[in-house]
Design a protein around this motif. Sequence first.
Motif, mmCIF file in Angstrom:
data_model
loop_
_atom_site.group_PDB
_atom_site.id
_atom_site.type_symbol
_atom_site.label_atom_id
_atom_site.label_comp_id
_atom_site.label_asym_id
_atom_site.label_seq_id
_atom_site.Cartn_x
_atom_site.Cartn_y
_atom_site.Cartn_z
ATOM 1 N N PRO A 12 0.832 -1.204 0.000
ATOM 2 C CA PRO A 12 0.000 0.000 0.000
ATOM 3 C C PRO A 12 0.871 1.259 0.000
ATOM 4 O O PRO A 12 1.939 1.290 0.610
ATOM 5 C CB PRO A 12 -0.794 -0.108 1.301
ATOM 6 C CG PRO A 12 -0.807 -1.574 1.614
ATOM 7 C CD PRO A 12 0.520 -2.091 1.117
ATOM 8 N N ASP A 13 0.412 2.281 -0.692
ATOM 9 C CA ASP A 13 1.127 3.559 -0.732
ATOM 10 C C ASP A 13 1.102 4.243 0.626
ATOM 11 O O ASP A 13 2.004 5.014 0.969
ATOM 12 C CB ASP A 13 0.494 4.489 -1.774
ATOM 13 C CG ASP A 13 0.576 3.909 -3.163
ATOM 14 O OD1 ASP A 13 1.698 3.628 -3.621
ATOM 15 O OD2 ASP A 13 -0.487 3.717 -3.794
ATOM 16 N N ILE A 14 0.046 3.971 1.388
ATOM 17 C CA ILE A 14 -0.146 4.614 2.686
ATOM 18 C C ILE A 14 -0.919 3.657 3.585
ATOM 19 O O ILE A 14 -1.777 2.910 3.110
ATOM 20 C CB ILE A 14 -0.895 5.951 2.519
ATOM 21 C CG1 ILE A 14 -1.033 6.679 3.850
ATOM 22 C CG2 ILE A 14 -2.238 5.762 1.865
ATOM 23 C CD1 ILE A 14 -1.592 8.087 3.721
ATOM 24 N N ILE A 15 -0.579 3.672 4.863
ATOM 25 C CA ILE A 15 -1.295 2.877 5.854
ATOM 26 C C ILE A 15 -1.755 3.810 6.965
ATOM 27 O O ILE A 15 -0.938 4.523 7.558
ATOM 28 C CB ILE A 15 -0.411 1.758 6.443
ATOM 29 C CG1 ILE A 15 0.030 0.787 5.353
ATOM 30 C CG2 ILE A 15 -1.148 1.022 7.567
ATOM 31 C CD1 ILE A 15 1.048 -0.253 5.802
ATOM 32 N N PHE A 16 -3.065 3.824 7.214
ATOM 33 C CA PHE A 16 -3.623 4.534 8.360
ATOM 34 C C PHE A 16 -3.801 3.501 9.462
ATOM 35 O O PHE A 16 -4.527 2.528 9.290
ATOM 36 C CB PHE A 16 -4.969 5.185 8.027
ATOM 37 C CG PHE A 16 -4.868 6.352 7.095
ATOM 38 C CD1 PHE A 16 -4.274 7.536 7.502
ATOM 39 C CD2 PHE A 16 -5.382 6.284 5.808
ATOM 40 C CE1 PHE A 16 -4.182 8.625 6.646
ATOM 41 C CE2 PHE A 16 -5.294 7.369 4.945
ATOM 42 C CZ PHE A 16 -4.688 8.543 5.368
ATOM 43 N N LEU A 17 -3.127 3.699 10.590
ATOM 44 C CA LEU A 17 -3.108 2.706 11.657
ATOM 45 C C LEU A 17 -3.617 3.289 12.971
ATOM 46 O O LEU A 17 -3.108 4.306 13.451
ATOM 47 C CB LEU A 17 -1.666 2.200 11.848
ATOM 48 C CG LEU A 17 -1.415 1.216 12.982
ATOM 49 C CD1 LEU A 17 -2.149 -0.102 12.756
ATOM 50 C CD2 LEU A 17 0.089 0.979 13.145
ATOM 51 N N ASP A 18 -4.604 2.620 13.549
ATOM 52 C CA ASP A 18 -5.107 2.988 14.867
ATOM 53 C C ASP A 18 -4.238 2.311 15.929
ATOM 54 O O ASP A 18 -3.638 1.265 15.675
ATOM 55 C CB ASP A 18 -6.562 2.531 15.005
ATOM 56 C CG ASP A 18 -7.228 3.016 16.279
ATOM 57 O OD1 ASP A 18 -6.778 4.015 16.862
ATOM 58 O OD2 ASP A 18 -8.225 2.390 16.694
ATOM 59 N N ILE A 19 -4.165 2.882 17.113
ATOM 60 C CA ILE A 19 -3.395 2.269 18.199
ATOM 61 C C ILE A 19 -4.249 1.249 18.951
ATOM 62 O O ILE A 19 -3.839 0.121 19.161
ATOM 63 C CB ILE A 19 -2.885 3.335 19.204
ATOM 64 C CG1 ILE A 19 -1.855 4.249 18.549
ATOM 65 C CG2 ILE A 19 -2.276 2.648 20.421
ATOM 66 C CD1 ILE A 19 -1.388 5.387 19.449
ATOM 67 N N ASN A 20 -5.442 1.666 19.364
ATOM 68 C CA ASN A 20 -6.274 0.838 20.246
ATOM 69 C C ASN A 20 -7.272 0.010 19.446
ATOM 70 O O ASN A 20 -8.263 0.528 18.940
ATOM 71 C CB ASN A 20 -7.014 1.734 21.250
ATOM 72 C CG ASN A 20 -6.056 2.497 22.124
ATOM 73 O OD1 ASN A 20 -5.162 1.928 22.716
ATOM 74 N ND2 ASN A 20 -6.219 3.806 22.182
ATOM 75 N N MET A 21 -6.966 -1.297 19.349
ATOM 76 C CA MET A 21 -7.837 -2.240 18.636
ATOM 77 C C MET A 21 -7.818 -3.565 19.382
ATOM 78 O O MET A 21 -6.865 -3.866 20.090
ATOM 79 C CB MET A 21 -7.333 -2.477 17.207
ATOM 80 C CG MET A 21 -7.373 -1.273 16.303
ATOM 81 S SD MET A 21 -6.656 -1.648 14.681
ATOM 82 C CE MET A 21 -4.904 -1.743 15.087
ATOM 83 N N PRO A 22 -8.854 -4.376 19.186
ATOM 84 C CA PRO A 22 -8.857 -5.705 19.801
ATOM 85 C C PRO A 22 -7.917 -6.658 19.056
ATOM 86 O O PRO A 22 -7.440 -6.340 17.972
ATOM 87 C CB PRO A 22 -10.313 -6.153 19.640
ATOM 88 C CG PRO A 22 -10.785 -5.440 18.406
ATOM 89 C CD PRO A 22 -10.068 -4.110 18.414
#
Length: 131
Positions: free
Chosen positions: A58-68
């Motif tokens: 992927p050209d870009i990754i949007f990543l959240d911190i808090n996930m199960p």
Amino acid sequence: MAEKIKLACIIDDDPIFVFGTKKMMQYTGFCDTFLIFKNGKEALDHLSVILIEKKPIPDIIFLDINMPVMDGWQFLEEITKIDISETLKIFLVTSSETQEDRDKAKKFSAIKNYVVKPITLESLQELLPTI
């Protein structure tokens, strides 16, 4: 306007954030193709195969911190262990505004920016030209 992104990856368990981010990316014309994962484990399982087989990332990754299951920090620890030739461009998009999380994010060279939710059209337009 920045060059169009071919593939964006969103790793977040919040369906409203995922929906809104996809719509904004499509609306601005930056991207029309997405990989969506609800947690770091799903993303790691899929992306590690792509990276190991040297397929386009992927050209870009949007990543959240808090996930199960596997949070963003655990995902980062594991994905950065994979020997790849291309540079991952990860934007940490989270509701956490703590200095501790900001400092921790600086330890990962793949993280290009730390963005506090909610992401807006303006913040998205500011981020994307830096890719």
